[in-house]
Design a protein around this motif. Structure first.
Motif, mmCIF file in Angstrom:
data_model
loop_
_atom_site.group_PDB
_atom_site.id
_atom_site.type_symbol
_atom_site.label_atom_id
_atom_site.label_comp_id
_atom_site.label_asym_id
_atom_site.label_seq_id
_atom_site.Cartn_x
_atom_site.Cartn_y
_atom_site.Cartn_z
ATOM 1 N N UNK A 80 33.167 11.861 101.680
ATOM 2 C CA UNK A 80 32.677 10.641 102.335
ATOM 3 C C UNK A 80 33.823 9.670 102.609
ATOM 4 N N UNK A 81 35.050 10.172 102.592
ATOM 5 C CA UNK A 81 36.191 9.329 102.904
ATOM 6 C C UNK A 81 36.603 8.372 101.814
ATOM 7 N N UNK A 82 36.110 8.586 100.582
ATOM 8 C CA UNK A 82 36.400 7.665 99.493
ATOM 9 C C UNK A 82 37.748 7.901 98.833
ATOM 10 N N UNK A 83 38.185 6.912 98.054
ATOM 11 C CA UNK A 83 39.434 6.967 97.295
ATOM 12 C C UNK A 83 39.175 6.369 95.914
ATOM 13 N N UNK A 84 39.842 6.907 94.908
ATOM 14 C CA UNK A 84 39.729 6.349 93.557
ATOM 15 C C UNK A 84 40.946 5.482 93.259
ATOM 16 N N UNK A 85 42.139 6.079 93.336
ATOM 17 C CA UNK A 85 43.385 5.358 93.078
ATOM 18 C C UNK A 85 44.342 5.638 94.227
ATOM 19 N N UNK A 86 44.915 4.608 94.791
ATOM 20 C CA UNK A 86 45.904 4.785 95.855
ATOM 21 C C UNK A 86 47.161 5.417 95.257
ATOM 22 N N UNK A 87 47.531 6.608 95.751
ATOM 23 C CA UNK A 87 48.647 7.337 95.169
ATOM 24 C C UNK A 87 49.980 6.644 95.337
ATOM 25 N N UNK A 88 50.128 5.841 96.366
ATOM 26 C CA UNK A 88 51.410 5.179 96.631
ATOM 27 C C UNK A 88 51.574 3.908 95.818
ATOM 28 N N UNK A 89 50.474 3.179 95.621
ATOM 29 C CA UNK A 89 50.572 1.872 94.963
ATOM 30 C C UNK A 89 49.955 1.829 93.572
ATOM 31 N N UNK A 90 49.095 2.820 93.258
ATOM 32 C CA UNK A 90 48.390 2.795 91.984
ATOM 33 C C UNK A 90 47.208 1.861 91.975
ATOM 34 N N UNK A 91 46.823 1.331 93.149
ATOM 35 C CA UNK A 91 45.728 0.358 93.236
ATOM 36 C C UNK A 91 44.369 1.034 93.069
ATOM 37 N N UNK A 92 43.497 0.381 92.341
ATOM 38 C CA UNK A 92 42.121 0.825 92.128
ATOM 39 C C UNK A 92 41.324 0.602 93.416
#
Length: 401
Positions: free
Chosen positions: A196-208
């Motif tokens: 569904x196009x979701x993200x848990x943690x941004x791999x580049x920034x570590x942002x939730x």
């Protein structure tokens, strides 16, 4: 099992000279899984031949204890040189300064997204060595018994309609859901979130990034599936869903490529991509195990060399093909004319690689698991609203990071 303390030379040597001048160095290699594969042993044997005076103490340890053993040794100041571990441990190891970053060849033909499973804020901490994606398995006999055509559902709405048709016209549950307090409850949810196009943690920034429209849509759909699932999903985990599928008690569920060979031969099974949600396209959770090089052994350069050999070429191909794993490398770029994953069900499992997402890397994996288990169980048991459950989960994830 007796542990052999590493013996160190006076100084690290690099390049070709390291093999010729290394003096009685022993690399302690902890191999999770409890067995040493023939292909890995062949790599170790050749490595020892190429590095005079170097030996490898290759210790196979069952999965249940090997990761804790590696961590305990490292924390005590007697680290293994190298270990095969779940990539989920990488942030904990890196944050505690127990491992060194990987030296991955930028030209290595990894499948898209694979390196995301070992990357933390732009740094790669492991050499990916085993890889899996997931798909939807459908019992066509049950679907047809319910009066429906057995075709791959393209969207969540299609999947729900098929499952409801089963429930309305047979005595079978439409879909198997896992909601037990176990890691694959999180994995199952992430299959849908990444579709569904979701993200848990941004791999580049570590942002939730968990608190999102995509997560809310996914949790809402999960709650909807409860109405066409087996009784009491909070008591079930994925391996038990396989048993329900084999017993003809559920019409479909999500698992990896190994499922195809674990299902009863008399089941007419269709393997389909995980249906797409309203905000995404079909994807999958991307999970790897990795070879990691520990800090403090005194011969990290040698350990990097061994890790690179184990995770490339024929050794890696043998692991993927013999274990029935999603290919971690594009083997056509390595001269394999007829890779195993070109035929049968494999295109389903490889198609979702580029649209999938990684198992999130956090220091405390059990806390991460609890974030998702609490959210999923909350919607299964109808304890709270979708909005509140996602908001709470995102706050809990902040604490786990």
């Amino acid at each position: 099992m007796k542990l052999v303390k590493l013996t160190l030379g006076a100084a690290l040597l690099s390049g070709a000279a390291s093999g010729a001048l290394a003096a009685d160095k022993e690399l302690h290699f902890i191999m999770c899984g409890g067995e040493v594969r023939e292909a890995d042993q062949a790599v170790v044997d050749q490595f020892e031949k190429d590095h005079e005076g170097v030996s490898v103490n290759l210790e196979a340890v069952p999965w249940g204890t090997c990761q804790d053993k590696s961590l305990t040794l490292a924390a005590a100041g007697d680290p293994p040189s190298i270990a095969y571990m779940g990539s989920r441990t990488l942030r904990q190891l890196a944050n505690n300064d127990l491992i060194v970053s990987a030296n991955i060849d930028p030209e290595a033909p990894y499948q898209p997204g694979v390196l995301d499973t070992v990357t933390i804020e732009g740094t790669q901490w492991g050499y990916p060595h085993a890889f899996s994606t997931k798909a939807l398995y459908i019992n066509c006999g049950i679907i047809e018994e319910s009066g429906q055509e057995c075709v791959a559902p393209a969207t969540w709405d299609d999947m729900y309609a098929m499952a409801k048709g089963v429930v309305d016209n047979t005595e079978v549950a439409g879909v198997g859901l896992s909601g037990k307090d176990f890691d694959n409850t999180m994995h199952q949810f992430l299959n849908y979130l990444y579709s569904n196009g979701g993200t848990v943690i941004d791999g580049a920034t570590g942002e939730n990034k968990l608190d999102s429209k995509e997560t809310r849509e996914t949790l809402e759909f999960y709650g909807k599936l409860v109405d066409v699932a087996q009784d009491g999903p909070t008591a079930w985990e994925r391996s038990q869903l396989r048993d329900l599928f084999n017993d003809g008690k559920i019409a479909m569920y999500v698992t990896g490529p190994w499922g195809h060979g674990q299902h009863n031969e008399d089941i007419n099974q269709l393997v389909a991509p995980i249906p797409a949600g309203p905000s995404g396209e079909s994807g999958s959770i991307l999970i790897t195990d990795s070879i990691v090089v520990f800090k403090g052994s005194g011969h990290e350069d040698l350990a990097h060399d061994l890790a690179q050999r184990i995770t490339s070429g024929d050794s890696q191909y043998d692991l993927d093909s013999s274990w029935g794993l999603t290919p971690i490398l594009d083997y056509t770029k390595l001269g394999k004319d007829e890779p195993y994953y070109n035929d049968g069900i494999w295109p389903i499992f490889t198609a979702s690689i580029s649209t999938g997402g990684p198992e999130p890397l956090v220091e405390d994996f059990k806390s991460l698991q609890s974030v998702f288990t609490n959210m999923v169980q909350g919607i299964i048991l109808k304890d709270d609203t979708v909005d509140n459950l996602v908001t709470i989960a995102a706050e809990e994830l902040d604490d786990a990071l």
